[in-house]
Design an enzyme around this catalytic site. Sequence first.
Site, PDB file in Angstrom:
ATOM      1  N   ASN A   9     -21.885  -2.777  49.558  1.00 59.00           N
ATOM      2  CA  ASN A   9     -22.412  -2.731  50.918  1.00 59.00           C
ATOM      3  C   ASN A   9     -21.466  -3.799  52.002  1.00 59.00           C
ATOM      4  O   ASN A   9     -21.357  -5.023  51.362  1.00 59.00           O
ATOM      5  CB  ASN A   9     -23.523  -4.512  50.676  1.00 59.00           C
ATOM      6  CG  ASN A   9     -24.245  -4.855  52.514  1.00 59.00           C
ATOM      7  OD1 ASN A   9     -24.063  -4.170  53.384  1.00 59.00           O
ATOM      8  ND2 ASN A   9     -24.956  -5.447  52.280  1.00 59.00           N
ATOM      9  N   TRP A  10     -20.585  -3.046  52.728  1.00 61.81           N
ATOM     10  CA  TRP A  10     -19.328  -3.430  53.839  1.00 61.81           C
ATOM     11  C   TRP A  10     -20.276  -4.552  54.406  1.00 61.81           C
ATOM     12  O   TRP A  10     -18.477  -5.077  55.045  1.00 61.81           O
ATOM     13  CB  TRP A  10     -19.013  -1.976  53.834  1.00 61.81           C
ATOM     14  CG  TRP A  10     -18.402  -1.209  53.231  1.00 61.81           C
ATOM     15  CD1 TRP A  10     -17.999  -1.541  51.567  1.00 61.81           C
ATOM     16  CD2 TRP A  10     -17.741  -0.769  53.996  1.00 61.81           C
ATOM     17  NE1 TRP A  10     -17.411  -0.460  51.304  1.00 61.81           N
ATOM     18  CE2 TRP A  10     -16.680   0.365  52.795  1.00 61.81           C
ATOM     19  CE3 TRP A  10     -16.762   0.479  54.803  1.00 61.81           C
ATOM     20  CZ2 TRP A  10     -16.495   1.154  52.496  1.00 61.81           C
ATOM     21  CZ3 TRP A  10     -16.606   0.651  54.361  1.00 61.81           C
ATOM     22  CH2 TRP A  10     -15.520   2.468  53.468  1.00 61.81           C
ATOM     23  N   LYS A  11     -21.025  -4.822  54.396  1.00 61.85           N
ATOM     24  CA  LYS A  11     -21.761  -5.313  56.049  1.00 61.85           C
ATOM     25  C   LYS A  11     -20.847  -5.131  57.000  1.00 61.85           C
ATOM     26  O   LYS A  11     -20.782  -4.038  57.138  1.00 61.85           O
ATOM     27  CB  LYS A  11     -21.745  -7.087  55.545  1.00 61.85           C
ATOM     28  CG  LYS A  11     -22.728  -7.027  54.197  1.00 61.85           C
ATOM     29  CD  LYS A  11     -22.301  -8.791  53.745  1.00 61.85           C
ATOM     30  CE  LYS A  11     -23.145  -8.828  52.508  1.00 61.85           C
ATOM     31  NZ  LYS A  11     -23.817  -9.960  51.887  1.00 61.85           N
ATOM     32  N   HIS A  96     -32.343  -6.828  53.627  1.00 61.55           N
ATOM     33  CA  HIS A  96     -30.994  -7.503  53.048  1.00 61.55           C
ATOM     34  C   HIS A  96     -31.785  -8.385  53.623  1.00 61.55           C
ATOM     35  O   HIS A  96     -32.326  -8.841  54.779  1.00 61.55           O
ATOM     36  CB  HIS A  96     -30.125  -6.861  53.285  1.00 61.55           C
ATOM     37  CG  HIS A  96     -28.814  -7.586  52.628  1.00 61.55           C
ATOM     38  ND1 HIS A  96     -28.462  -8.753  53.680  1.00 61.55           N
ATOM     39  CD2 HIS A  96     -28.134  -7.487  52.579  1.00 61.55           C
ATOM     40  CE1 HIS A  96     -27.118  -9.501  52.227  1.00 61.55           C
ATOM     41  NE2 HIS A  96     -27.208  -8.880  51.611  1.00 61.55           N
ATOM     42  N   GLU A  98     -30.146 -11.390  55.137  1.00 59.99           N
ATOM     43  CA  GLU A  98     -29.412 -11.236  56.092  1.00 59.99           C
ATOM     44  C   GLU A  98     -30.352 -10.445  57.163  1.00 59.99           C
ATOM     45  O   GLU A  98     -29.829 -10.918  57.943  1.00 59.99           O
ATOM     46  CB  GLU A  98     -27.596 -11.096  56.560  1.00 59.99           C
ATOM     47  CG  GLU A  98     -26.882 -11.912  55.298  1.00 59.99           C
ATOM     48  CD  GLU A  98     -25.991 -11.528  54.697  1.00 59.99           C
ATOM     49  OE1 GLU A  98     -24.994  -9.991  54.793  1.00 59.99           O
ATOM     50  OE2 GLU A  98     -25.121 -11.401  53.531  1.00 59.99           O
ATOM     51  N   GLU A 168     -31.545 -10.108  44.762  1.00 58.02           N
ATOM     52  CA  GLU A 168     -30.721 -10.582  45.955  1.00 58.02           C
ATOM     53  C   GLU A 168     -30.504 -12.116  46.128  1.00 58.02           C
ATOM     54  O   GLU A 168     -31.486 -12.419  46.805  1.00 58.02           O
ATOM     55  CB  GLU A 168     -29.392 -10.370  46.932  1.00 58.02           C
ATOM     56  CG  GLU A 168     -29.079  -8.883  46.563  1.00 58.02           C
ATOM     57  CD  GLU A 168     -28.284  -8.490  47.945  1.00 58.02           C
ATOM     58  OE1 GLU A 168     -27.059  -7.639  46.992  1.00 58.02           O
ATOM     59  OE2 GLU A 168     -28.562  -8.402  48.493  1.00 58.02           O
ATOM     60  N   GLY A 174     -22.025 -14.394  48.686  1.00 55.03           N
ATOM     61  CA  GLY A 174     -21.296 -14.852  49.969  1.00 55.03           C
ATOM     62  C   GLY A 174     -21.131 -16.426  49.177  1.00 55.03           C
ATOM     63  O   GLY A 174     -20.063 -17.091  49.942  1.00 55.03           O
ATOM     64  N   SER A 214     -22.498 -12.186  44.822  1.00 56.28           N
ATOM     65  CA  SER A 214     -20.993 -13.243  43.791  1.00 56.28           C
ATOM     66  C   SER A 214     -21.064 -12.081  43.098  1.00 56.28           C
ATOM     67  O   SER A 214     -20.442 -13.051  41.579  1.00 56.28           O
ATOM     68  CB  SER A 214     -20.792 -14.090  43.732  1.00 56.28           C
ATOM     69  OG  SER A 214     -21.427 -14.990  45.431  1.00 56.28           O
ATOM     70  N   GLY A 235     -21.217  -7.198  47.628  1.00 55.97           N
ATOM     71  CA  GLY A 235     -20.721  -7.045  48.918  1.00 55.97           C
ATOM     72  C   GLY A 235     -19.524  -7.802  49.080  1.00 55.97           C
ATOM     73  O   GLY A 235     -18.262  -6.497  49.271  1.00 55.97           O
ATOM     74  N   GLY A 236     -19.121  -8.771  49.716  1.00 56.92           N
ATOM     75  CA  GLY A 236     -17.258  -9.263  49.230  1.00 56.92           C
ATOM     76  C   GLY A 236     -16.151  -8.188  48.487  1.00 56.92           C
ATOM     77  O   GLY A 236     -15.583  -7.381  48.872  1.00 56.92           O
TER      78      GLY A 236
HETATM   79  P1  13P Z   1     -21.218 -11.251  47.711  1.00 61.63           P
HETATM   80  O1  13P Z   1     -21.167 -10.116  46.921  1.00 61.63           O
HETATM   81  O2  13P Z   1     -20.365 -11.176  49.096  1.00 61.63           O
HETATM   82  O3  13P Z   1     -22.124 -12.021  47.587  1.00 61.63           O
HETATM   83  O4  13P Z   1     -23.003 -10.089  48.714  1.00 61.63           O
HETATM   84  C1  13P Z   1     -24.055  -9.782  48.367  1.00 61.63           C
HETATM   85  C2  13P Z   1     -24.674  -8.829  49.029  1.00 61.63           C
HETATM   86  O5  13P Z   1     -25.513  -8.872  49.791  1.00 61.63           O
HETATM   87  C3  13P Z   1     -25.269  -7.559  49.054  1.00 61.63           C
HETATM   88  O6  13P Z   1     -25.386  -6.943  49.387  1.00 61.63           O
END
Ligand code: 13P
Length: 252
Positions: A9-11, A96, A98, A168, A174, A214, A235-236
């Site tokens: 997930n590049w966000k 998600h 967010e 999640e 994050g 994470s 994510g990251g």
């Molecule tokens: P991180 O891997 O950056 O913690 O993010 C997880 C995430 O929200 C994937 O959708």
Amino acid sequence: MRKKIVAGNWKMNLNLQEGVALATELKDALAAEKPNCDVIICTPFIHLAKVADVVAGTVVGLGAENCADKEKGAFTGEVSAAQVKSTGAQYVILGHSERRQYYGETAAILKEKVNLALANGLKVIFCIGEVLEEREAGKQNEIVGAQLADSLFDLTEEQLANVILAYEPVWAIGTGKTASSDQAEDMHAFIRGVIAGRFGEAAAENISILYGGSCKPSNARELFSKPDVDGGLIGGASLKCADFKGIIDAWK
Ligand code: 13P
């Protein structure tokens, strides 16, 4: 047998050129060494059409990070499920944390989005998870159970076959703080039980449940070793080819 999956997930990261470069690098890395799981990258809308060309005919699947809760029309700035599908993408992330937290997406809105995504031939990666206070109060099962019930329980079993779940925990996203593999397994087993209760044992056995929060090359193998953890939503660590590939390799 349910699928093992690593999805990125590049966000809201990477401009168009950077995104195309990362997708190209990943495609090349996986062409050299075939993955032992399904691989999906979910990108901002602006990347989809170009990245679809990059990954066409490769093992890399493509998804969006969101879609609208309306079919079409005067909804300035929104992108519909049909528009996502028309880029060549096959997946969409919905629910998600967010989106729930910062954009006020309620269970009812998410239910609309899920229905429209499935009706337009997209597979849904549906995210669920509790915030820290809810976990500290021991309410995580109640919260996650309600998120599943409120947005997914009206689906048919056939529709559910096109849904992937992603647990999640919001406190792990994050933050560098990963759920322990036992915490992940406890929740994943609970989620599978909730699915079994509504849709039956076969549906529960077949649905892939990913862990997100994470996740990195150093902890992926331990997380994926658990029987109900079918992969990760990253994510990251999906923003660097070597890190993402390191997580994919955890299935080897
Ligand atoms: P991180 O891997 O950056 O913690 O993010 C997880 C995430 O929200 C994937 O959708």
